[in-house]
Each structure stands twice: as structure tokens, then as C-alpha cells.
Scaffold this motif. Structure first.
Motif, short mmCIF file in Angstrom:
data_model
loop_
_atom_site.label_atom_id
_atom_site.label_comp_id
_atom_site.label_asym_id
_atom_site.label_seq_id
_atom_site.Cartn_x
_atom_site.Cartn_y
_atom_site.Cartn_z
N ILE A 9 0.87 -1.33 -0.04
CA ILE A 9 0.13 -0.03 0.11
C ILE A 9 0.85 1.31 0.09
N SER A 10 0.58 2.29 -0.95
CA SER A 10 1.40 3.39 -0.95
C SER A 10 0.68 4.56 -0.41
N ALA A 11 1.35 5.17 0.63
CA ALA A 11 0.61 6.42 1.39
C ALA A 11 0.48 7.65 0.29
N ASP A 12 1.56 7.62 -0.37
CA ASP A 12 1.53 8.92 -1.45
C ASP A 12 0.19 8.77 -2.52
N ALA A 13 0.14 7.35 -2.94
CA ALA A 13 -0.91 7.10 -3.76
C ALA A 13 -2.35 7.54 -2.97
N LEU A 14 -2.74 6.85 -1.76
CA LEU A 14 -3.74 7.18 -1.22
C LEU A 14 -4.07 8.75 -0.89
N LEU A 15 -2.94 9.39 -0.57
CA LEU A 15 -3.02 10.70 -0.40
C LEU A 15 -3.52 11.47 -1.71
N SER A 16 -2.80 11.17 -2.71
CA SER A 16 -3.07 11.76 -4.08
C SER A 16 -4.41 11.47 -4.42
N ALA A 17 -5.13 10.32 -3.98
CA ALA A 17 -6.45 10.02 -4.53
C ALA A 17 -7.45 10.94 -3.98
N VAL A 18 -7.06 11.79 -2.97
CA VAL A 18 -8.17 12.45 -2.14
C VAL A 18 -7.85 13.86 -2.08
N ALA A 19 -6.58 14.22 -2.44
CA ALA A 19 -6.20 15.70 -2.46
C ALA A 19 -6.72 16.54 -3.53
N ASP A 20 -6.95 17.93 -3.27
CA ASP A 20 -7.33 18.89 -4.38
C ASP A 20 -7.20 20.12 -3.53
N ALA A 93 -7.03 7.24 3.61
CA ALA A 93 -6.90 8.79 3.52
C ALA A 93 -8.27 9.37 3.47
N THR A 94 -8.33 10.76 3.95
CA THR A 94 -9.38 11.52 4.15
C THR A 94 -9.24 13.08 3.77
N ALA A 95 -9.83 13.60 3.18
CA ALA A 95 -9.61 14.77 2.94
C ALA A 95 -10.97 15.72 3.07
N HIS A 96 -10.76 16.70 3.41
CA HIS A 96 -12.07 17.86 3.66
C HIS A 96 -11.46 19.15 3.80
N ALA A 97 -12.38 20.03 3.80
CA ALA A 97 -12.01 21.51 3.88
C ALA A 97 -11.41 22.01 5.40
N HIS A 98 -12.03 20.89 6.32
CA HIS A 98 -11.67 21.09 7.67
C HIS A 98 -11.33 20.05 8.34
N ARG A 99 -10.33 20.10 9.54
CA ARG A 99 -9.60 18.77 9.69
C ARG A 99 -10.63 17.90 10.81
N ALA A 100 -11.69 18.58 11.55
CA ALA A 100 -12.64 17.71 12.12
C ALA A 100 -13.16 16.44 11.38
N PRO A 101 -13.58 16.56 10.33
CA PRO A 101 -14.43 15.40 9.34
C PRO A 101 -13.30 14.38 9.14
N THR A 102 -12.06 14.86 8.98
CA THR A 102 -11.15 14.01 8.32
C THR A 102 -10.62 13.08 9.55
N LEU A 103 -10.58 13.29 10.84
CA LEU A 103 -10.08 12.67 11.76
C LEU A 103 -11.20 12.09 12.25
N ASP A 104 -12.45 12.35 12.37
CA ASP A 104 -13.60 11.51 12.81
C ASP A 104 -13.85 10.42 11.89
N ALA A 105 -13.78 10.78 10.55
CA ALA A 105 -14.12 9.75 9.45
C ALA A 105 -12.91 8.54 9.44
N VAL A 106 -12.00 8.83 9.83
CA VAL A 106 -10.91 7.75 9.75
C VAL A 106 -11.17 6.98 10.74
N ARG A 107 -11.29 7.44 12.14
CA ARG A 107 -11.76 6.63 13.24
C ARG A 107 -13.13 5.65 12.79
N GLU A 108 -13.97 6.23 12.29
CA GLU A 108 -15.37 5.51 12.14
C GLU A 108 -15.02 4.50 11.07
N ILE A 109 -14.40 4.78 9.78
CA ILE A 109 -13.84 3.89 8.91
C ILE A 109 -12.96 2.71 9.51
#
Length: 140
Positions: A9-20, A93-109
Motif C-alpha cells: 500500500i502506497s501512502a502517497d497514492a492514497l493521499l493523491s487520490a483524495v487531495a485537491d 486517506a481522508t480529505a475535507h475543507a476542515h480537519r475535524a471531519p477527516t479525523l472523525d471519519a478515519v476512526r469511524e471507517i
């Protein structure tokens, strides 16, 4: 994006998939094979799955997180096959305009993956024995 993979698993590929450019926060979780479990030294783990159902469950989990966190972008990969200590077994990997949803979603997932996705693991121990390991509910 959700995938069962048989390659590292590539961390870079996961981050690239969600970043914009609209995303102000990116969160990455990597679960790795640890050296000890329940006091026993581990040399590796076999991951297997009922793949059609596992893929559907991963998709369902991600869609549920996206509904709870509008605007969330998610990429998940879970590795199958034999992994050595230190290798990554799951990446989120999660991405959002704000940090709270990314952190919450990772734990939920990751919690939902552990409980709901038909992926099984058999640990290999340094003494040469092997054992199937049951999923354990994660404490709140």
C-alpha cells in the motif's frame, strides 16, 4: 475509492487520490503488522477475504462516512496475502475543507472495517505456530 490489493500500500497514492485544492485537511491512517499480540511474538499475518462481499462492505462504509461528513473525500485499501511485521495492512486517506471531519471519519471507517468487513487474519508466530485471530470490538 476502495480496493482490496495484493501489493504494498502506497501512502502517497492514497493521499493523491483524495487531495485537491479545495481540501484544507488531509488525514492518513496506516495499520501495520505489529511484532507482538497478546504477549506472543508475531512474524507475519495472512489476510484473506470473501472478496465480493468485502468490496461491497468497504464501499458501504465509505459512503456512510461521506453522508455523515458532506464534502469528505476518501480512499481505502486493505491488503490481502501474507505480510511481514512492519508491513501496511490497511490504509485510509481522508480529505475535507476542515480537519475535524477527516479525523472523525478515519476512526469511524477503521472501526467499521474491523467489525463489518469479511477479512480474516491468521497470525504466524516466531515459534512456528499459526492461529486465526478474531476481530475484537474497539473500545469507545
Amino acid at each position: 475509492m476502495t480496493h482490496l490489493v495484493r501489493r504494498p500500500i502506497s501512502a502517497d497514492a492514497l493521499l493523491s487520490a483524495v487531495a485537491d485544492d479545495a481540501q484544507g485537511a488531509l488525514t492518513l491512517f496506516l495499520g501495520t503488522v505489529r511484532e507482538f499480540n497478546d504477549g506472543r511474538q508475531v512474524s507475519g499475518i495472512d489476510y484473506s477475504a470473501y472478496e465480493p462481499m468485502a468490496e461491497r462492505e468497504l464501499q458501504r462504509i465509505v459512503e456512510s462516512a461521506r453522508q455523515r461528513h458532506p464534502g469528505l473525500r476518501v480512499a481505502v485499501e486493505h491488503r490481502l496475502g501474507t505480510l511481514r511485521v512492519g508491513e501496511t495492512s490497511v490504509g485510509i486517506a481522508t480529505a475535507h475543507a476542515h480537519r475535524a471531519p477527516t479525523l472523525d471519519a478515519v476512526r469511524e471507517i477503521i472501526d467499521a472495517i474491523k467489525l463489518d468487513v469479511p477479512i480474516w487474519k491468521r497470525e504466524h508466530y516466531v515459534d512456528g505456530s499459526r492461529e486465526w485471530v478474531a476481530a475484537v470490538p474497539v473500545p469507545p
